[in-house]
Design a protein around this motif. Structure first.
Motif, mmCIF file in Angstrom:
data_model
loop_
_atom_site.group_PDB
_atom_site.id
_atom_site.type_symbol
_atom_site.label_atom_id
_atom_site.label_comp_id
_atom_site.label_asym_id
_atom_site.label_seq_id
_atom_site.Cartn_x
_atom_site.Cartn_y
_atom_site.Cartn_z
ATOM 1 N N LEU A 67 0.850 -1.191 0.000
ATOM 2 C CA LEU A 67 0.000 0.000 0.000
ATOM 3 C C LEU A 67 0.883 1.236 0.000
ATOM 4 C CD1 LEU A 67 -2.944 1.140 0.394
ATOM 5 C CD2 LEU A 67 -2.431 1.162 2.845
ATOM 6 N N GLU A 68 0.592 2.181 -0.881
ATOM 7 C CA GLU A 68 1.394 3.402 -0.927
ATOM 8 C C GLU A 68 1.292 4.130 0.413
ATOM 9 O OE1 GLU A 68 1.999 7.386 -3.727
ATOM 10 O OE2 GLU A 68 0.481 5.884 -4.222
ATOM 11 N N PRO A 69 2.423 4.397 1.077
ATOM 12 C CA PRO A 69 2.381 5.012 2.408
ATOM 13 C C PRO A 69 2.061 6.500 2.346
ATOM 14 C CG PRO A 69 4.642 4.767 1.701
ATOM 15 C CD PRO A 69 3.801 4.108 0.639
ATOM 16 N N SER A 70 1.570 7.014 3.472
ATOM 17 C CA SER A 70 1.311 8.445 3.603
ATOM 18 C C SER A 70 2.330 9.040 4.564
ATOM 19 C CB SER A 70 -0.105 8.685 4.139
ATOM 20 O OG SER A 70 -0.286 10.052 4.460
ATOM 21 N N VAL A 71 3.088 10.030 4.096
ATOM 22 C CA VAL A 71 4.132 10.632 4.936
ATOM 23 C C VAL A 71 3.632 11.889 5.643
ATOM 24 C CG1 VAL A 71 5.968 9.701 3.494
ATOM 25 C CG2 VAL A 71 5.058 11.982 3.005
ATOM 26 N N VAL A 72 2.346 12.155 5.541
ATOM 27 C CA VAL A 72 1.788 13.377 6.126
ATOM 28 C C VAL A 72 2.032 13.434 7.631
ATOM 29 C CG1 VAL A 72 -0.339 14.669 6.543
ATOM 30 C CG2 VAL A 72 0.036 13.569 4.331
ATOM 31 N N GLY A 73 1.991 12.278 8.300
ATOM 32 C CA GLY A 73 2.122 12.265 9.745
ATOM 33 C C GLY A 73 3.545 12.328 10.270
ATOM 34 N N LEU A 74 4.543 12.342 9.391
ATOM 35 C CA LEU A 74 5.926 12.438 9.857
ATOM 36 C C LEU A 74 6.203 13.819 10.443
ATOM 37 C CD1 LEU A 74 7.934 10.709 6.968
ATOM 38 C CD2 LEU A 74 7.528 9.815 9.268
ATOM 39 N N PRO A 75 7.107 13.915 11.419
ATOM 40 C CA PRO A 75 7.502 15.238 11.927
ATOM 41 C C PRO A 75 7.956 16.133 10.778
ATOM 42 C CG PRO A 75 8.390 13.509 13.333
ATOM 43 C CD PRO A 75 7.787 12.815 12.141
ATOM 44 N N SER A 76 7.716 17.421 10.906
ATOM 45 C CA SER A 76 7.963 18.350 9.802
ATOM 46 C C SER A 76 9.420 18.379 9.356
ATOM 47 C CB SER A 76 7.514 19.759 10.204
ATOM 48 O OG SER A 76 8.219 20.195 11.361
ATOM 49 N N ASP A 77 10.342 18.047 10.266
ATOM 50 C CA ASP A 77 11.763 18.097 9.909
ATOM 51 C C ASP A 77 12.357 16.709 9.693
ATOM 52 O OD1 ASP A 77 11.687 17.182 12.511
ATOM 53 O OD2 ASP A 77 13.392 18.392 13.191
ATOM 54 N N TYR A 78 11.525 15.702 9.516
ATOM 55 C CA TYR A 78 12.018 14.324 9.443
ATOM 56 C C TYR A 78 12.733 14.033 8.126
ATOM 57 C CZ TYR A 78 12.102 9.414 10.842
ATOM 58 O OH TYR A 78 12.512 8.163 11.232
ATOM 59 N N LEU A 79 12.185 14.518 7.031
ATOM 60 C CA LEU A 79 12.763 14.244 5.717
ATOM 61 C C LEU A 79 13.660 15.390 5.276
ATOM 62 C CD1 LEU A 79 9.712 12.736 3.800
ATOM 63 C CD2 LEU A 79 11.487 11.551 5.107
ATOM 64 N N ARG A 80 14.733 15.017 4.603
ATOM 65 C CA ARG A 80 15.674 16.010 4.085
ATOM 66 C C ARG A 80 15.065 16.682 2.857
ATOM 67 N NH1 ARG A 80 19.201 15.444 0.153
ATOM 68 N NH2 ARG A 80 18.783 13.204 0.102
ATOM 69 N N GLU A 81 15.085 17.998 2.844
ATOM 70 C CA GLU A 81 14.498 18.743 1.735
ATOM 71 C C GLU A 81 15.526 19.077 0.666
ATOM 72 O OE1 GLU A 81 12.478 22.138 3.187
ATOM 73 O OE2 GLU A 81 11.055 21.003 4.412
ATOM 74 N N ALA A 82 16.724 19.467 1.077
ATOM 75 C CA ALA A 82 17.750 19.877 0.114
ATOM 76 C C ALA A 82 18.128 18.707 -0.787
ATOM 77 C CB ALA A 82 18.988 20.388 0.846
ATOM 78 N N GLY A 83 18.061 18.925 -2.083
ATOM 79 C CA GLY A 83 18.445 17.890 -3.035
ATOM 80 C C GLY A 83 17.355 16.885 -3.337
ATOM 81 N N GLY A 84 16.218 16.996 -2.655
ATOM 82 C CA GLY A 84 15.109 16.085 -2.930
ATOM 83 C C GLY A 84 15.446 14.656 -2.552
ATOM 84 N N GLY A 85 14.950 13.718 -3.344
ATOM 85 C CA GLY A 85 15.226 12.311 -3.084
ATOM 86 C C GLY A 85 13.992 11.512 -2.730
ATOM 87 N N TYR A 86 12.933 12.187 -2.224
ATOM 88 C CA TYR A 86 11.719 11.453 -1.882
ATOM 89 C C TYR A 86 11.006 11.010 -3.152
ATOM 90 C CZ TYR A 86 6.909 10.498 -0.620
ATOM 91 O OH TYR A 86 5.680 9.899 -0.498
ATOM 92 N N GLY A 87 10.492 9.795 -3.137
ATOM 93 C CA GLY A 87 9.734 9.317 -4.283
ATOM 94 C C GLY A 87 9.103 7.974 -3.994
ATOM 95 N N CYS A 88 8.018 7.693 -4.682
ATOM 96 C CA CYS A 88 7.310 6.425 -4.530
ATOM 97 C C CYS A 88 7.026 5.871 -5.922
ATOM 98 C CB CYS A 88 6.010 6.634 -3.757
ATOM 99 S SG CYS A 88 5.129 5.105 -3.365
ATOM 100 N N THR A 89 7.516 4.669 -6.196
ATOM 101 C CA THR A 89 7.365 4.083 -7.523
ATOM 102 C C THR A 89 6.796 2.671 -7.427
ATOM 103 O OG1 THR A 89 9.645 3.265 -7.462
ATOM 104 C CG2 THR A 89 9.279 5.415 -8.474
ATOM 105 N N SER A 90 6.112 2.268 -8.476
ATOM 106 C CA SER A 90 5.548 0.923 -8.544
ATOM 107 C C SER A 90 6.636 -0.078 -8.923
ATOM 108 C CB SER A 90 4.424 0.882 -9.580
ATOM 109 O OG SER A 90 4.015 -0.459 -9.816
#
Length: 230
Positions: A67-90
């Motif tokens: 099931l595609e996860p929802s990252v909405v509930g993660l702490p606001s500073d949990y994921l690194r923003e600089a340079g991107g990198g987040y993605g969800c693929t089949s």
């Protein structure tokens, strides 16, 4: 099946806490899915993950699930923003490439343990036994057996068998009741060929070995070239 990349912000206290406690990381990742009961939820959503710290790449979590996860509930500073990198693929395109004989590069972090008989103080044999780490000399045989059970075969390239085992520091954590977790860890990489495509797909969904809730058992495959190169 979905594969999600979560680039971690190492300045986040929550991230550092999760990296130091496998139970905490497990709870964090399970919070990305609908509420359900513990290990039953992990199995229901076929959740497997691995903290990826390869070379000069930014630290990230590879999260595989049905099931595609929802990252909405993660702490606001949990994921690194600089340079991107987040993605969800089949993973469907990967599954479609799994034909008999097809070569793949693989990576697997495994909790390399085996069960031995153990007994209570009165001499009664315990039902589930005790898990102990596998010795270094047994690691290759362990990996070959697990890969064979997964419908894969390690193949030769450039004159040698392409299988590497790297021992890693133990992973630690504490269960909700306070029981300490100490988990042996080995990272396997190499070149394999598909022997049973259906079995490979099943293994990708179910994982390999023990401690799947704690960052072990995710088998990653990437198509190799005609000569067994990425």
């Amino acid at each position: 099946m979905w594969l999600t990349r979560l680039p971690l912000n190492l300045r986040s206290r929550e991230v550092m806490r999760d990296l130091g406690d496998v139970q905490s990381m497990h709870s964090r990742l399970m919070s990305l899915f609908p509420q359900s009961d513990g290990e039953g939820a992990r199995r229901s959503f076929q959740v497997l993950y691995r903290v990826e710290d390869a070379g000069d790449q930014p630290l990230q979590v590879l999260l595989q699930c049905a099931l595609e996860p929802s990252v909405v509930g993660l702490p606001s500073d949990y994921l690194r923003e600089a340079g991107g990198g987040y993605g969800c693929t089949s993973l469907l395109p990967l599954f479609e490439r799994m034909t008999a004989g097809a070569p793949f590069i693989f990576r697997l972090r495994a909790n390399t343990t085996k069960k031995i008989h153990s007994f209570d103080s009165d001499g009664t044999r315990r039902k589930n036994g005790t898990r102990v780490p596998i010795k270094d000399l047994e690691l290759e045989a362990w990996a070959l057996r697990k890969l064979e059970q997964a419908g894969l075969e390690v193949i030769d390239s450039q004159g040698g068998r392409q299988l590497k085992a790297v021992g890693e520091p133990n992973r630690f954590g504490f269960k909700p009741g306070g029981t300490k977790l100490t988990l042996a860890s080995t990272l396997f990489e190499g070149l394999v060929a598909v022997r049973d495509a259906d079995l490979v797909r099943l293994t990708l969904e179910q994982g390999v070995g023990a401690a799947k809730a704690y960052g072990f058992g995710l088998l990653s495959l990437a198509p190799a070239g005609d000569r067994g190169e990425p």
